[in-house]
Design an enzyme around this catalytic site. Sequence first.
Site, PDB file in Angstrom:
ATOM      1  N   LYS A  59      59.063  94.836  51.185  1.00  0.00           N
ATOM      2  CA  LYS A  59      58.657  95.014  50.032  1.00  0.00           C
ATOM      3  C   LYS A  59      59.233  96.733  49.508  1.00  0.00           C
ATOM      4  O   LYS A  59      59.668  97.160  50.284  1.00  0.00           O
ATOM      5  CB  LYS A  59      56.710  95.426  49.167  1.00  0.00           C
ATOM      6  CG  LYS A  59      57.022  95.732  48.225  1.00  0.00           C
ATOM      7  CD  LYS A  59      55.398  96.138  48.136  1.00  0.00           C
ATOM      8  CE  LYS A  59      54.808  96.015  46.300  1.00  0.00           C
ATOM      9  NZ  LYS A  59      53.241  96.471  45.820  1.00  0.00           N
ATOM     10  N   SER A 134      51.613  93.854  43.021  1.00  0.00           N
ATOM     11  CA  SER A 134      52.493  94.815  42.253  1.00  0.00           C
ATOM     12  C   SER A 134      53.440  93.553  43.119  1.00  0.00           C
ATOM     13  O   SER A 134      54.908  93.459  43.195  1.00  0.00           O
ATOM     14  CB  SER A 134      52.771  95.502  42.819  1.00  0.00           C
ATOM     15  OG  SER A 134      52.458  96.452  43.634  1.00  0.00           O
ATOM     16  N   SER A 158      47.463  94.526  45.369  1.00  0.00           N
ATOM     17  CA  SER A 158      48.888  94.018  45.016  1.00  0.00           C
ATOM     18  C   SER A 158      49.776  93.145  46.193  1.00  0.00           C
ATOM     19  O   SER A 158      50.323  92.300  46.830  1.00  0.00           O
ATOM     20  CB  SER A 158      49.482  95.518  45.223  1.00  0.00           C
ATOM     21  OG  SER A 158      49.724  95.451  43.421  1.00  0.00           O
TER      22      SER A 158
HETATM   23  N1  GLN Z   1      47.387  95.785  39.358  1.00  0.00           N
HETATM   24  C1  GLN Z   1      47.240  97.032  40.482  1.00  0.00           C
HETATM   25  C2  GLN Z   1      47.356  97.865  39.470  1.00  0.00           C
HETATM   26  O1  GLN Z   1      48.422  97.736  38.868  1.00  0.00           O
HETATM   27  C3  GLN Z   1      47.538  96.966  41.453  1.00  0.00           C
HETATM   28  C4  GLN Z   1      48.792  97.402  42.060  1.00  0.00           C
HETATM   29  C5  GLN Z   1      48.827  97.108  43.379  1.00  0.00           C
HETATM   30  O2  GLN Z   1      47.756  97.361  44.625  1.00  0.00           O
HETATM   31  N2  GLN Z   1      49.742  98.255  44.005  1.00  0.00           N
HETATM   32  O3  GLN Z   1      47.496  99.191  39.534  1.00  0.00           O
END
Ligand code: GLN
EC number: 6.3.5.7
Length: 462
Positions: A59, A134, A158
């Site tokens: 990532k 994400s 995410s």
């Molecule tokens: N969807 C969640 C957020 O937007 C989690 C994102 C993540 O785990 N990085 O904060």
Amino acid sequence: FSSVELTDHFLKRINTLDKKVNSFITIDEEGARQAAQQADDRRSAGDNSVLLGLPMAHKDLFCTKGLLTTSGSKILHNFVSPYDATIVSNIREAGAVCLGKLNMDEFAMGSDNESSYYGAVHNPWDLSRVPGGSSGGSAAAVAAGFVPFATGSDTGGSIRQPASFCGLTGIKPTYGRVSRFGMIAYASSLDQAGTFGRSAQDCAYLLQPMAGHDARDATSIKRDVPDYVADLQSAAAQADADKPFSGLRIGVAKEYFGKGLDAEVDANVRAALKQYEELGATIVEVNITDPEITLATYYMLAPAEASSNLSRFDGVRFGYRCEDPKDLADLYTRSRSEGFGVEVQRRILMGTYALSAGYFDAYYTKAQKVRRLILQDFKNAFEKCDVIASPTAPTAAYKLDAALDPVTMYLGDVYTIGVNLAGLPAISMPAGFTESGLPIGLQLIGNHWDDSKLLSTAHIFQ
Ligand code: GLN
């Protein structure tokens, strides 16, 4: 196969097909070929390390020395990291070959990968749909067969949510298990790196070199690292052939099957639980904190930490700088306004508000107190069960242009974020399909340090 051949095969596949998926931000052909050659040399010298020569990708929030690291943002569009994240060097030393850097929501804020400055990612199961986020690039790359496994990060779901949208297995380890050094921070007390694979076993292979104490991360814990692959293999070997899960108590909380859960997801997750039961597991009823409270707590604390972490991107030290600043204030303001996308700016504003004098106690301190209660509720539930099961997300992958308003998008995190607030490990694994053929995910949550148990519980089922 030699690693060079294998690497060439995957690179070719990426070069031909990723135009449609957009899972890579950077493809590092030269670095990958060199690493593959080194892996082949190590193998001829008698090295039998299990990851040696196997392609993977990171990532794009893990710093990679000499390679672009963007965190999905325009503000880091030209940032070439001078050092490696600990997990990047650990995986490299284990012999895996990094093919490049994967697309993601900007600064890991999002659930559909549409906030990336480098464009949306398309779900390989249906290119008109989102891969989740994400870590959407990581999930899409594994699902499209561009790499056998990939790293991701999970602050509120995410890894697990994109794994469920893309039909994969993904694990978010116990907080403190994996070093955060060199991982671009979103919310430091929630962020944890983990892995995506086609199976729990693949996840275990890649997690092995990542796990362990790191003196450069003050929140990383000194504690022996189990042999994840050996653990899941021995659990499988010892399991009764007919009733492999006898003795396993699976906690089911009605809070995880409430309003907003799609009927097909509900039915498939319940069918998976039924199968666990048929294979010997016992289902017990448990209670966890009302997900709406958990959601509110997360969306107070995560932006607060983000607003503080993101203050380092000021247009001075690294990354994007606006043209012709009038003075220092103009340089800060325009570099940040032009460099950060809408969702990131929204979170910085929410977080700054929650931390500002006069509101701090009412919002931030209160949310910290509720966070402690959320952990306590999980601890009470684990008195009665070994793992807690739930859907990973309320729906399967939705359309790319769904244009969800922010609150609706935040609601999609309802089953995953409690885990991060409590620092627990959790895994998402495939559990059937919708009628239209979209994958559905089952989440298993473990008590602290039960990462191995989660992997073997998923492995034996798969
Ligand atoms: N969807 C969640 C957020 O937007 C989690 C994102 C993540 O785990 N990085 O904060």
